[in-house]
Design a protein around this motif. Structure first.
Motif, PDB file in Angstrom:
ATOM      1  N   GLY A   1       1.000  -1.482  -0.003  1.00  0.00           N
ATOM      2  CA  GLY A   1      -0.272  -0.285  -0.289  1.00  0.00           C
ATOM      3  C   GLY A   1       0.901   0.951   0.244  1.00  0.00           C
ATOM      4  N   VAL A   2      -0.424   2.629   0.053  1.00  0.00           N
ATOM      5  CA  VAL A   2       0.978   3.784  -0.366  1.00  0.00           C
ATOM      6  C   VAL A   2      -0.025   4.147   0.889  1.00  0.00           C
ATOM      7  N   LYS A   3       1.273   5.720   0.879  1.00  0.00           N
ATOM      8  CA  LYS A   3       0.320   6.726   1.999  1.00  0.00           C
ATOM      9  C   LYS A   3       0.465   7.923   1.524  1.00  0.00           C
ATOM     10  N   ASP A   4       1.393   8.231   0.329  1.00  0.00           N
ATOM     11  CA  ASP A   4       1.531   9.684  -0.143  1.00  0.00           C
ATOM     12  C   ASP A   4       1.275   9.390  -0.980  1.00  0.00           C
ATOM     13  N   PHE A   5      -0.650   9.460  -1.864  1.00  0.00           N
ATOM     14  CA  PHE A   5      -0.977  10.055  -2.523  1.00  0.00           C
ATOM     15  C   PHE A   5      -0.891  12.000  -2.421  1.00  0.00           C
ATOM     16  N   MET A   6      -0.889  12.177  -3.751  1.00  0.00           N
ATOM     17  CA  MET A   6      -1.178  13.687  -3.951  1.00  0.00           C
ATOM     18  C   MET A   6      -2.613  13.625  -4.371  1.00  0.00           C
TER      19      MET A   6
ATOM     20  N   GLY B   1      -4.811  10.275  -0.529  1.00  0.00           N
ATOM     21  CA  GLY B   1      -5.269   9.956   0.189  1.00  0.00           C
ATOM     22  C   GLY B   1      -4.645   8.324   0.317  1.00  0.00           C
ATOM     23  N   GLN B   2      -4.941   7.395   1.659  1.00  0.00           N
ATOM     24  CA  GLN B   2      -3.931   7.366   2.415  1.00  0.00           C
ATOM     25  C   GLN B   2      -4.422   5.437   2.576  1.00  0.00           C
ATOM     26  N   SER B   3      -3.607   4.562   2.014  1.00  0.00           N
ATOM     27  CA  SER B   3      -4.048   3.211   2.377  1.00  0.00           C
ATOM     28  C   SER B   3      -4.063   2.440   3.721  1.00  0.00           C
ATOM     29  N   ASP B   4      -4.860   1.579   4.303  1.00  0.00           N
ATOM     30  CA  ASP B   4      -5.467   1.648   5.072  1.00  0.00           C
ATOM     31  C   ASP B   4      -4.854   0.526   5.482  1.00  0.00           C
ATOM     32  N   ASP B   5      -4.044   0.377   6.694  1.00  0.00           N
ATOM     33  CA  ASP B   5      -3.019  -0.942   7.632  1.00  0.00           C
ATOM     34  C   ASP B   5      -4.057  -2.015   8.124  1.00  0.00           C
ATOM     35  N   GLU B   6      -4.879  -2.335   8.366  1.00  0.00           N
ATOM     36  CA  GLU B   6      -6.252  -3.501   8.148  1.00  0.00           C
ATOM     37  C   GLU B   6      -5.488  -3.815   6.919  1.00  0.00           C
ATOM     38  N   LEU B   7      -6.181  -3.317   5.972  1.00  0.00           N
ATOM     39  CA  LEU B   7      -5.614  -3.694   4.108  1.00  0.00           C
ATOM     40  C   LEU B   7      -4.801  -4.001   3.786  1.00  0.00           C
ATOM     41  N   MET B   8      -3.758  -3.106   4.399  1.00  0.00           N
ATOM     42  CA  MET B   8      -2.372  -4.045   3.736  1.00  0.00           C
ATOM     43  C   MET B   8      -1.715  -5.613   4.281  1.00  0.00           C
ATOM     44  N   ASN B   9      -2.360  -4.952   5.782  1.00  0.00           N
ATOM     45  CA  ASN B   9      -1.780  -6.632   6.430  1.00  0.00           C
ATOM     46  C   ASN B   9      -2.140  -7.945   5.588  1.00  0.00           C
TER      47      ASN B   9
ATOM     48  N   ASP C   1      -2.859   9.251  -8.160  1.00  0.00           N
ATOM     49  CA  ASP C   1      -4.027   8.838  -9.125  1.00  0.00           C
ATOM     50  C   ASP C   1      -5.174   8.365  -8.049  1.00  0.00           C
ATOM     51  N   ASP C   2      -6.510   9.195  -9.930  1.00  0.00           N
ATOM     52  CA  ASP C   2      -7.622   9.233  -9.380  1.00  0.00           C
ATOM     53  C   ASP C   2      -8.201   8.125  -8.372  1.00  0.00           C
ATOM     54  N   ALA C   3      -7.140   6.778  -8.333  1.00  0.00           N
ATOM     55  CA  ALA C   3      -8.055   5.729  -7.792  1.00  0.00           C
ATOM     56  C   ALA C   3      -8.758   6.302  -5.763  1.00  0.00           C
ATOM     57  N   ALA C   4      -7.896   7.553  -5.473  1.00  0.00           N
ATOM     58  CA  ALA C   4      -7.981   7.858  -4.453  1.00  0.00           C
ATOM     59  C   ALA C   4      -9.463   8.348  -4.577  1.00  0.00           C
ATOM     60  N   VAL C   5     -10.101   9.223  -5.065  1.00  0.00           N
ATOM     61  CA  VAL C   5     -11.717   8.613  -5.365  1.00  0.00           C
ATOM     62  C   VAL C   5     -12.458   7.717  -4.496  1.00  0.00           C
ATOM     63  N   MET C   6     -12.170   6.907  -5.317  1.00  0.00           N
ATOM     64  CA  MET C   6     -12.762   5.413  -5.238  1.00  0.00           C
ATOM     65  C   MET C   6     -12.439   5.278  -3.683  1.00  0.00           C
ATOM     66  N   MET C   7     -10.955   5.578  -3.340  1.00  0.00           N
ATOM     67  CA  MET C   7     -10.809   4.292  -1.505  1.00  0.00           C
ATOM     68  C   MET C   7     -11.406   5.842  -0.995  1.00  0.00           C
ATOM     69  N   ASN C   8     -11.126   7.276  -0.824  1.00  0.00           N
ATOM     70  CA  ASN C   8     -11.796   7.543  -0.407  1.00  0.00           C
ATOM     71  C   ASN C   8     -13.405   8.033   0.478  1.00  0.00           C
ATOM     72  N   LYS C   9     -14.232   7.252  -1.219  1.00  0.00           N
ATOM     73  CA  LYS C   9     -15.768   6.605  -0.983  1.00  0.00           C
ATOM     74  C   LYS C   9     -16.022   5.816  -0.176  1.00  0.00           C
TER      75      LYS C   9
ATOM     76  N   THR D   1      -6.911  -0.290  -0.180  1.00  0.00           N
ATOM     77  CA  THR D   1      -5.140   0.070  -0.518  1.00  0.00           C
ATOM     78  C   THR D   1      -4.634   0.059  -1.475  1.00  0.00           C
ATOM     79  N   TYR D   2      -3.971   0.353  -2.504  1.00  0.00           N
ATOM     80  CA  TYR D   2      -3.191   1.014  -3.716  1.00  0.00           C
ATOM     81  C   TYR D   2      -1.585   0.105  -3.225  1.00  0.00           C
ATOM     82  N   ILE D   3      -1.886  -0.641  -4.227  1.00  0.00           N
ATOM     83  CA  ILE D   3      -0.057  -1.462  -4.031  1.00  0.00           C
ATOM     84  C   ILE D   3       0.380  -1.356  -5.396  1.00  0.00           C
ATOM     85  N   GLY D   4       1.429  -1.201  -5.128  1.00  0.00           N
ATOM     86  CA  GLY D   4       2.544  -1.321  -5.862  1.00  0.00           C
ATOM     87  C   GLY D   4       3.441  -2.500  -6.814  1.00  0.00           C
ATOM     88  N   ILE D   5       3.080  -2.777  -7.822  1.00  0.00           N
ATOM     89  CA  ILE D   5       3.635  -4.664  -8.216  1.00  0.00           C
ATOM     90  C   ILE D   5       5.212  -3.692  -8.862  1.00  0.00           C
TER      91      ILE D   5
END
Length: 431
Positions: free
Chosen positions: A217-222, A337-345, A370-378, A387-391
């Motif tokens: 996950g990431v927590k540094d969405f701008m 936006g920020q990913s949630d620790d619960e789901l990152m785990n 990334d406008d995935a933050a719009v969905m994640m915030n909702k 969470t937003y996963i980096g591959i």
């Protein structure tokens, strides 16, 4: 060649710019239907058309031309008709068993410039180089799309192993504006418990993720706000009555230089960029108009407010300095936006069960928008988590470089990761 690689290469060969992704949408729907997915929403069933009225204009002519091109490039005419000229696909897989609601976002648009690759590159030798000269997949969205389709295939083949509802969202226009918002406004993120998105080639510990790595996950969405500013001056001959002229190009250049001089903010990530300047009429006429396209990004609201004040002070000052006016088109703001620790785990546990991942980072770096933050915030506003996963993947060039390509072995591993994450969450909610 397996389906996931085959699909990725097809989408790479036929890239489409934001809001033009009609062939892409039609092929996604056709492939999903072939996998047995029945609830497939397209066109105005996938996106809210009212969201697009401003500043996106999808004229009838543009929609018709995109539909014609899609058919000419091999898309099924019936699925093209179902788009109505509006891209985007939402597939809803209902297991008809009590359980959580999942939403997974896969962006589908390409970038508006020509692909650049050598004659001996895989895209050239394997025959999947872009055939649409003005567009290329240089941000991995072809991969994301293929991963989403592979996940759909696996779920449909093993539907008894799942419970609840799984919504697979193939989102248009991540590279510009309103792609995610149009889908949220249609209600497709309502009542979602878990939101997941993936993106290739992010970073961890501020170093690009190579193949065989993952960040959970990431927590540094701008946040990102995009504005098109037009300076309105006055034409005159530079050797005749130059004092009568008001040079819009000089005002635009003054603004661009000063915008790039805005000091960064100590509280977090802070960026300003002028990406385009266009104006003037000819060499022997003082430019009556000039447009700059700019964006500013902040990690936190305090930074965004700071940038907004500084940006408009500079625009006001540049106009005053050259005795002219300006107007602007505001394309809106994509939130932070920020990913949630619960789901990152949970993602971490799933990654441990995928042999391809040799190094797992709990948190990675996006350092952008990334406008995935719009969905994640909702989802988070409704009490869900995301969470937003980096591959990780080895790449030929950085993201957004016209020669970008990647190690395709990451595709199957990514589908494995999502599949295992969903199953872990299903098990967790069945206890």
């Amino acid at each position: 060649m397996n389906d996931i690689v085959k699909n990725r290469r097809e989408f790479h060969k036929y890239p489409e710019k934001s809001w033009d992704e009609i062939r892409t949408s039609a092929r996604i729907a056709e492939i999903l239907a072939g996998y047995g997915v029945k609830n497939i929403f397209m066109g105005s069933e996938a996106v809210n058309k009212d969201t697009l009225k401003y500043p996106i204009e999808l004229s009838e002519h543009r929609r018709v031309e995109n539909m014609k091109r899609a058919v000419s490039q091999g898309a099924d005419e019936e699925y093209v008709k179902r788009t109505e000229g509006y891209p985007g696909v939402v597939a809803v897989i209902d297991t008809e068993k009590s359980g959580p609601t999942f939403a997974l976002r896969f962006d589908i648009d390409g970038l508006p410039y020509a692909e650049e690759c050598s004659k001996d590159s895989p895209a050239s030798t394997e025959g999947y180089r872009s055939v649409n000269y003005s567009c290329t997949h240089a941000c991995g969205h072809d991969a994301h799309t293929a991963i989403g389709l592979e996940l759909a295939r696996r779920i449909m083949e093993n539907i008894d192993e799942y419970s609840g509802q799984i919504r697979l969202i193939f989102q248009p226009a991540e590279e510009t504006t309103l792609g995610a918002r149009s889908i949220v406004d249609k209600g497709h993120l309502n009542n979602v418990d878990y939101f997941l998105a993936v993106h290739l080639a992010l970073s961890a510990e501020n170093v690009p993720l190579p193949s065989h790595t993952v960040a959970c996950g990431v927590k540094d969405f701008m946040s990102c706000r995009q504005i098109d500013v037009t300076f309105h001056g006055k034409a005159a001959h530079p050797c005749g009555a130059a004092q009568e002229g008001k040079n819009a190009i000089l005002a635009a250049c003054c603004a661009a230089l000063n915008l790039h001089s805005i000091a960064h903010h100590e509280k977090g990530l802070c960026r300003v960029n002028v990406g385009k300047i266009q104006g003037g009429v000819c060499t022997n006429t003082i430019a009556p108009e000039c447009t700059i396209e700019l964006e500013y990004r902040g990690q936190y609201r305090e930074i965004t407010e700071y940038l907004e004040k500084r940006v408009f002070n500079i625009l006001d000052g540049s106009a005053l300095a050259y005795d002219l006016t300006y107007s602007y088109v505001d394309h809106g703001e994509v939130p932070a936006g920020q990913s949630d620790d619960e789901l990152m785990n949970v993602v971490y546990m799933a990654a441990e069960d995928v042999p391809w991942f040799e190094k797992i980072y709990m948190e990675g770096n996006l350092g952008g928008t990334d406008d995935a933050a719009v969905m994640m915030n909702k989802v988070q506003e409704q009490g869900g988590v995301g969470t937003y996963i980096g591959i990780g993947t080895d790449v030929s060039n950085p993201l957004h470089n016209p020669g970008f390509d990647f190690d395709e072995t990451c595709l199957t591993a990514s589908a494995d990761l999502l599949e295992k994450t969903i199953k872990l969450l299903v098990q967790k909610n069945s206890r």
